[in-house]
Design a protein around this motif. Sequence first.
Motif, mmCIF file in Angstrom:
data_model
loop_
_atom_site.group_PDB
_atom_site.id
_atom_site.type_symbol
_atom_site.label_atom_id
_atom_site.label_comp_id
_atom_site.label_asym_id
_atom_site.label_seq_id
_atom_site.Cartn_x
_atom_site.Cartn_y
_atom_site.Cartn_z
ATOM 1 N N LEU A 85 -6.126 -13.630 -18.493
ATOM 2 C CA LEU A 85 -6.269 -14.000 -17.086
ATOM 3 C C LEU A 85 -6.951 -12.872 -16.326
ATOM 4 C CD1 LEU A 85 -2.695 -15.482 -16.472
ATOM 5 C CD2 LEU A 85 -4.802 -16.751 -16.963
ATOM 6 N N ASN A 86 -7.557 -13.230 -15.219
ATOM 7 C CA ASN A 86 -8.217 -12.284 -14.344
ATOM 8 C C ASN A 86 -7.228 -11.212 -13.871
ATOM 9 O OD1 ASN A 86 -10.307 -11.321 -12.625
ATOM 10 N ND2 ASN A 86 -9.446 -12.485 -10.924
ATOM 11 N N ALA A 87 -7.675 -9.967 -13.838
ATOM 12 C CA ALA A 87 -6.876 -8.866 -13.285
ATOM 13 C C ALA A 87 -7.793 -8.001 -12.428
ATOM 14 C CB ALA A 87 -6.242 -8.046 -14.399
ATOM 15 N N LEU A 88 -7.444 -7.849 -11.160
ATOM 16 C CA LEU A 88 -8.296 -7.124 -10.223
ATOM 17 C C LEU A 88 -7.978 -5.640 -10.132
ATOM 18 C CD1 LEU A 88 -8.241 -9.730 -7.312
ATOM 19 C CD2 LEU A 88 -10.106 -9.297 -8.934
ATOM 20 N N GLY A 89 -6.710 -5.284 -10.342
ATOM 21 C CA GLY A 89 -6.316 -3.883 -10.211
ATOM 22 C C GLY A 89 -6.708 -3.312 -8.875
ATOM 23 N N SER A 90 -7.391 -2.161 -8.889
ATOM 24 C CA SER A 90 -7.755 -1.474 -7.648
ATOM 25 C C SER A 90 -8.877 -2.186 -6.894
ATOM 26 C CB SER A 90 -8.161 -0.031 -7.953
ATOM 27 O OG SER A 90 -9.288 -0.019 -8.816
ATOM 28 N N ASN A 91 -9.465 -3.224 -7.468
ATOM 29 C CA ASN A 91 -10.519 -3.989 -6.788
ATOM 30 C C ASN A 91 -9.962 -5.133 -5.945
ATOM 31 O OD1 ASN A 91 -12.632 -2.449 -7.939
ATOM 32 N ND2 ASN A 91 -12.437 -3.623 -9.836
ATOM 33 N N ALA A 92 -8.658 -5.252 -5.870
ATOM 34 C CA ALA A 92 -8.039 -6.327 -5.101
ATOM 35 C C ALA A 92 -8.354 -6.172 -3.617
ATOM 36 C CB ALA A 92 -6.533 -6.332 -5.318
ATOM 37 N N THR A 93 -8.434 -7.293 -2.933
ATOM 38 C CA THR A 93 -8.677 -7.310 -1.489
ATOM 39 C C THR A 93 -7.683 -8.236 -0.820
ATOM 40 O OG1 THR A 93 -10.262 -9.124 -1.683
ATOM 41 C CG2 THR A 93 -11.165 -6.875 -1.787
ATOM 42 N N GLY A 94 -7.672 -8.210 0.492
ATOM 43 C CA GLY A 94 -6.863 -9.140 1.280
ATOM 44 C C GLY A 94 -5.379 -9.043 0.969
ATOM 45 N N ARG A 95 -4.729 -10.201 0.917
ATOM 46 C CA ARG A 95 -3.279 -10.258 0.704
ATOM 47 C C ARG A 95 -2.892 -9.650 -0.631
ATOM 48 N NH1 ARG A 95 1.207 -9.143 2.600
ATOM 49 N NH2 ARG A 95 2.952 -10.414 1.963
ATOM 50 N N THR A 96 -3.717 -9.841 -1.650
ATOM 51 C CA THR A 96 -3.413 -9.252 -2.959
ATOM 52 C C THR A 96 -3.370 -7.733 -2.851
ATOM 53 O OG1 THR A 96 -4.402 -11.126 -4.117
ATOM 54 C CG2 THR A 96 -4.168 -9.089 -5.362
ATOM 55 N N ALA A 97 -4.326 -7.139 -2.174
ATOM 56 C CA ALA A 97 -4.340 -5.678 -2.005
ATOM 57 C C ALA A 97 -3.103 -5.204 -1.241
ATOM 58 C CB ALA A 97 -5.611 -5.245 -1.288
ATOM 59 N N GLU A 98 -2.697 -5.958 -0.236
ATOM 60 C CA GLU A 98 -1.492 -5.605 0.528
ATOM 61 C C GLU A 98 -0.254 -5.629 -0.376
ATOM 62 O OE1 GLU A 98 -1.211 -8.373 3.775
ATOM 63 O OE2 GLU A 98 -3.154 -7.765 4.603
ATOM 64 N N LEU A 99 -0.136 -6.673 -1.175
ATOM 65 C CA LEU A 99 1.014 -6.784 -2.079
ATOM 66 C C LEU A 99 0.992 -5.681 -3.126
ATOM 67 C CD1 LEU A 99 0.994 -10.657 -2.507
ATOM 68 C CD2 LEU A 99 2.769 -9.310 -1.349
ATOM 69 N N PHE A 100 -0.176 -5.405 -3.674
ATOM 70 C CA PHE A 100 -0.294 -4.334 -4.666
ATOM 71 C C PHE A 100 0.093 -2.986 -4.054
ATOM 72 C CE2 PHE A 100 -3.633 -6.357 -7.755
ATOM 73 C CZ PHE A 100 -2.716 -7.354 -8.086
ATOM 74 N N ALA A 101 -0.294 -2.735 -2.805
ATOM 75 C CA ALA A 101 0.071 -1.486 -2.132
ATOM 76 C C ALA A 101 1.588 -1.379 -1.991
ATOM 77 C CB ALA A 101 -0.611 -1.394 -0.768
ATOM 78 N N ALA A 102 2.235 -2.476 -1.655
ATOM 79 C CA ALA A 102 3.702 -2.466 -1.524
ATOM 80 C C ALA A 102 4.361 -2.231 -2.877
ATOM 81 C CB ALA A 102 4.180 -3.781 -0.915
ATOM 82 N N VAL A 103 3.855 -2.872 -3.916
ATOM 83 C CA VAL A 103 4.412 -2.667 -5.267
ATOM 84 C C VAL A 103 4.218 -1.218 -5.688
ATOM 85 C CG1 VAL A 103 4.104 -3.252 -7.713
ATOM 86 C CG2 VAL A 103 4.181 -5.073 -5.999
ATOM 87 N N LYS A 104 3.025 -0.685 -5.473
ATOM 88 C CA LYS A 104 2.742 0.701 -5.863
ATOM 89 C C LYS A 104 3.633 1.685 -5.101
ATOM 90 C CE LYS A 104 -0.945 3.960 -6.729
ATOM 91 N NZ LYS A 104 -2.382 4.235 -6.707
ATOM 92 N N ALA A 105 3.877 1.419 -3.832
ATOM 93 C CA ALA A 105 4.754 2.290 -3.040
ATOM 94 C C ALA A 105 6.172 2.282 -3.594
ATOM 95 C CB ALA A 105 4.753 1.854 -1.579
ATOM 96 N N LYS A 106 6.606 1.137 -4.095
ATOM 97 C CA LYS A 106 7.968 1.019 -4.614
ATOM 98 C C LYS A 106 8.093 1.523 -6.045
ATOM 99 C CE LYS A 106 11.740 -2.261 -5.235
ATOM 100 N NZ LYS A 106 12.192 -3.635 -5.091
ATOM 101 N N LEU A 107 7.121 1.193 -6.895
ATOM 102 C CA LEU A 107 7.227 1.489 -8.328
ATOM 103 C C LEU A 107 6.350 2.646 -8.796
ATOM 104 C CD1 LEU A 107 7.192 -2.165 -9.745
ATOM 105 C CD2 LEU A 107 9.179 -0.731 -9.174
ATOM 106 N N GLY A 108 5.436 3.082 -7.933
ATOM 107 C CA GLY A 108 4.524 4.156 -8.319
ATOM 108 C C GLY A 108 3.266 3.657 -9.007
ATOM 109 N N LYS A 109 3.209 2.383 -9.312
ATOM 110 C CA LYS A 109 2.034 1.760 -9.927
ATOM 111 C C LYS A 109 2.163 0.255 -9.772
ATOM 112 C CE LYS A 109 3.750 1.138 -14.665
ATOM 113 N NZ LYS A 109 3.452 1.387 -16.072
ATOM 114 N N VAL A 110 1.087 -0.443 -10.057
ATOM 115 C CA VAL A 110 1.121 -1.899 -10.108
ATOM 116 C C VAL A 110 1.159 -2.270 -11.585
ATOM 117 C CG1 VAL A 110 -0.067 -4.061 -9.563
ATOM 118 C CG2 VAL A 110 -0.185 -2.129 -7.963
#
Length: 178
Positions: free
Chosen positions: A4-29
């Motif tokens: 499946l598609n994986a954007l990682g650090s190229n995520a934008t919009g709501r996905t980027a926001e969610l990834f930032a929250a996950v990274k803040a909590k877990l230290g990574k996505v």
Amino acid sequence: MSRLNALGSNATGRTAELFAAVKAKLGKVPNAYDAVGSNSPVALEALLNFDAKLADTSLSKREIEVIKLAVSEVSACDYCLAAHTLAGKAAGLSADAILAARRGTPGGDARLDALSTFVREVTGSRGTVPAPVVDAVKAAGYTDAQVVDTIFAISSITFTNLVNRINDTALDFPKAPA
């Protein structure tokens, strides 16, 4: 190799926001969250909210990890086994207790053993559980509310197991012991 598609650090919009929250909590996505969020930010948000509410149930962190380990073993999800082996250790489960939860063998805590057995039966039977199985988990001290909360936890981990099995998600945690 992921399917499946994986954007990682190229995520934008709501996905980027969610990834930032996950990274803040877990230290990574983690790769599993990347796969879900890259393809459906709605699903990732729901999953994160689901797990946040799971923490508010009548189950302890240790019990939740026993559930996730048992389901992941039945589903043969190497990714979730790796992730929840680490989470189980963080929740206070010993290496022996983790393996016992996965295998459905005695782990030294009769209550957790009964929970693992119940979860393995629910997962392996598609939910058609004989009355003696329900009676056994209740005899171990679990309430009706905890039985329902257990099913809630099974639902959460089943989703990630399925995504990871379909995706063949690459491990980004140490491999769980066999």
